[in-house]
Design a protein around this motif. Sequence first.
Motif, PDB file in Angstrom:
ATOM      1  N   LEU A   3      -8.266 -51.057 -37.323  1.00 16.55           N
ATOM      2  CA  LEU A   3      -8.570 -52.473 -37.156  1.00 16.55           C
ATOM      3  C   LEU A   3     -10.005 -52.606 -36.668  1.00 16.55           C
ATOM      4  O   LEU A   3     -10.781 -53.407 -37.183  1.00 16.55           O
ATOM      5  CB  LEU A   3      -7.610 -53.107 -36.156  1.00 16.55           C
ATOM      6  CG  LEU A   3      -7.925 -54.546 -35.734  1.00 16.55           C
ATOM      7  CD1 LEU A   3      -7.859 -55.480 -36.938  1.00 16.55           C
ATOM      8  CD2 LEU A   3      -6.980 -55.000 -34.647  1.00 16.55           C
ATOM      9  N   ASN A  27      -6.369 -48.538 -34.140  1.00 13.62           N
ATOM     10  CA  ASN A  27      -5.540 -48.837 -35.299  1.00 13.62           C
ATOM     11  C   ASN A  27      -4.732 -50.104 -35.072  1.00 13.62           C
ATOM     12  O   ASN A  27      -4.533 -50.553 -33.947  1.00 13.62           O
ATOM     13  CB  ASN A  27      -4.586 -47.667 -35.592  1.00 13.62           C
ATOM     14  CG  ASN A  27      -5.324 -46.431 -36.029  1.00 13.62           C
ATOM     15  OD1 ASN A  27      -6.289 -46.500 -36.789  1.00 13.62           O
ATOM     16  ND2 ASN A  27      -4.894 -45.284 -35.533  1.00 13.62           N
ATOM     17  N   LYS A  28      -4.259 -50.676 -36.150  1.00 18.92           N
ATOM     18  CA  LYS A  28      -3.432 -51.868 -36.051  1.00 18.92           C
ATOM     19  C   LYS A  28      -2.133 -51.526 -35.321  1.00 18.92           C
ATOM     20  O   LYS A  28      -1.522 -50.486 -35.555  1.00 18.92           O
ATOM     21  CB  LYS A  28      -3.140 -52.427 -37.441  1.00 18.92           C
ATOM     22  CG  LYS A  28      -4.374 -53.007 -38.125  1.00 18.92           C
ATOM     23  CD  LYS A  28      -4.045 -53.697 -39.434  1.00 18.92           C
ATOM     24  CE  LYS A  28      -5.295 -54.319 -40.039  1.00 18.92           C
ATOM     25  NZ  LYS A  28      -5.020 -55.050 -41.296  1.00 18.92           N
ATOM     26  N   ASN A  63     -11.617 -54.671 -39.479  1.00 17.77           N
ATOM     27  CA  ASN A  63     -10.897 -54.694 -40.760  1.00 17.77           C
ATOM     28  C   ASN A  63     -11.773 -54.162 -41.889  1.00 17.77           C
ATOM     29  O   ASN A  63     -11.850 -54.741 -42.985  1.00 17.77           O
ATOM     30  CB  ASN A  63     -10.408 -56.106 -41.076  1.00 17.77           C
ATOM     31  CG  ASN A  63      -9.192 -56.491 -40.262  1.00 17.77           C
ATOM     32  OD1 ASN A  63      -8.287 -55.683 -40.049  1.00 17.77           O
ATOM     33  ND2 ASN A  63      -9.160 -57.731 -39.783  1.00 17.77           N
ATOM     34  N   CYS A  78      -9.913 -63.458 -34.991  1.00 19.95           N
ATOM     35  CA  CYS A  78      -9.327 -62.113 -34.914  1.00 19.95           C
ATOM     36  C   CYS A  78      -9.435 -61.519 -33.519  1.00 19.95           C
ATOM     37  O   CYS A  78      -8.749 -60.551 -33.199  1.00 19.95           O
ATOM     38  CB  CYS A  78     -10.023 -61.178 -35.906  1.00 19.95           C
ATOM     39  SG  CYS A  78      -9.520 -61.404 -37.624  1.00 19.95           S
ATOM     40  N   GLU A 153      -5.580 -60.746 -33.755  1.00 20.81           N
ATOM     41  CA  GLU A 153      -5.234 -59.370 -34.134  1.00 20.81           C
ATOM     42  C   GLU A 153      -5.577 -58.394 -33.022  1.00 20.81           C
ATOM     43  O   GLU A 153      -4.822 -57.471 -32.723  1.00 20.81           O
ATOM     44  CB  GLU A 153      -5.969 -58.970 -35.422  1.00 20.81           C
ATOM     45  CG  GLU A 153      -5.437 -59.593 -36.687  1.00 20.81           C
ATOM     46  CD  GLU A 153      -6.074 -58.985 -37.915  1.00 20.81           C
ATOM     47  OE1 GLU A 153      -5.646 -57.896 -38.339  1.00 20.81           O
ATOM     48  OE2 GLU A 153      -7.021 -59.591 -38.443  1.00 20.81           O
ATOM     49  N   HIS A 184       0.106 -56.567 -33.001  1.00 21.84           N
ATOM     50  CA  HIS A 184      -1.189 -56.802 -32.367  1.00 21.84           C
ATOM     51  C   HIS A 184      -1.764 -55.493 -31.838  1.00 21.84           C
ATOM     52  O   HIS A 184      -1.032 -54.553 -31.530  1.00 21.84           O
ATOM     53  CB  HIS A 184      -1.046 -57.784 -31.208  1.00 21.84           C
ATOM     54  CG  HIS A 184      -0.621 -59.146 -31.625  1.00 21.84           C
ATOM     55  ND1 HIS A 184      -1.483 -60.077 -32.146  1.00 21.84           N
ATOM     56  CD2 HIS A 184       0.586 -59.749 -31.598  1.00 21.84           C
ATOM     57  CE1 HIS A 184      -0.827 -61.188 -32.415  1.00 21.84           C
ATOM     58  NE2 HIS A 184       0.442 -61.009 -32.097  1.00 21.84           N
ATOM     59  N   SER A 185      -3.072 -55.457 -31.724  1.00 21.20           N
ATOM     60  CA  SER A 185      -3.757 -54.313 -31.130  1.00 21.20           C
ATOM     61  C   SER A 185      -4.404 -54.755 -29.830  1.00 21.20           C
ATOM     62  O   SER A 185      -4.820 -55.911 -29.693  1.00 21.20           O
ATOM     63  CB  SER A 185      -4.833 -53.782 -32.083  1.00 21.20           C
ATOM     64  OG  SER A 185      -4.270 -53.420 -33.322  1.00 21.20           O
TER      65      SER A 185
END
Length: 236
Positions: A3, A27-28, A63, A78, A153, A184-185
């Motif tokens: 992400l 990462n996501k 992303n 985001c 995100e 979510h991260s």
Amino acid sequence: MNLLYLDNIYKAYDEKDVLNGLNLDINKGEIVFLVGPNGAGKTTLVKIILGLSRPDEGTVLLNSKELRVPFSNTDKLCLGYVPDEPIFIEYLTGLENLKYYCKLYNKNSSNEHLLSIMKAYDIYSSADKFVKDYSRGMRQKLSLCFIDIIHPELIIMDEPTIGLDIISIDYLREHITKLKEKGHSLLITTHDMAFCQGIADNIYILNNGKTSKLNKDYTNETNALLFKNKILDNIK
């Protein structure tokens, strides 16, 4: 899938290197903690991600696309940020502040929903008090209420446990895990080593301008002493 990816980030102030070829990836659906001594560059790194400071060299990817200042509206949505020094409008009540920021983020939340969040952080009884009369701990709790309001995100939290009591910290840990389950991260800076363990997917130590990634074994709560010694070894 990444992400957020920071590639070879350099930043200096007054000819002093703060970040020196730093690399970091999130990462996501991942919870990443960043730990390090005061002055290690944690705040500088967060400012670079948020576009409040520009790196001298290196690239920030969100992303898989380069994050450029000024951010697009899509990029802004985001990213969510909970600072270590909560910023509110002093002569609005706690509830009014939450309602105000809901409007800024186009979030439709009822008074009942906002009050239920405040109740979870034990500031329900202060919902109608001016924020100027809030203690630091209460301000921090009010700031954490945005976790339940804004769902970007990537949520960046800077020292979120400062001023919180045990019940609120337990609630925070539980809710962070729920956010991960929803995809979510989170990137969390902290000095609270115990807070990292048990919920961290990855822990990075920031020192001398670079990050080192701890083995996943150190994220286990049963290895608290090993974790502490490993961090101390990395910051000597």
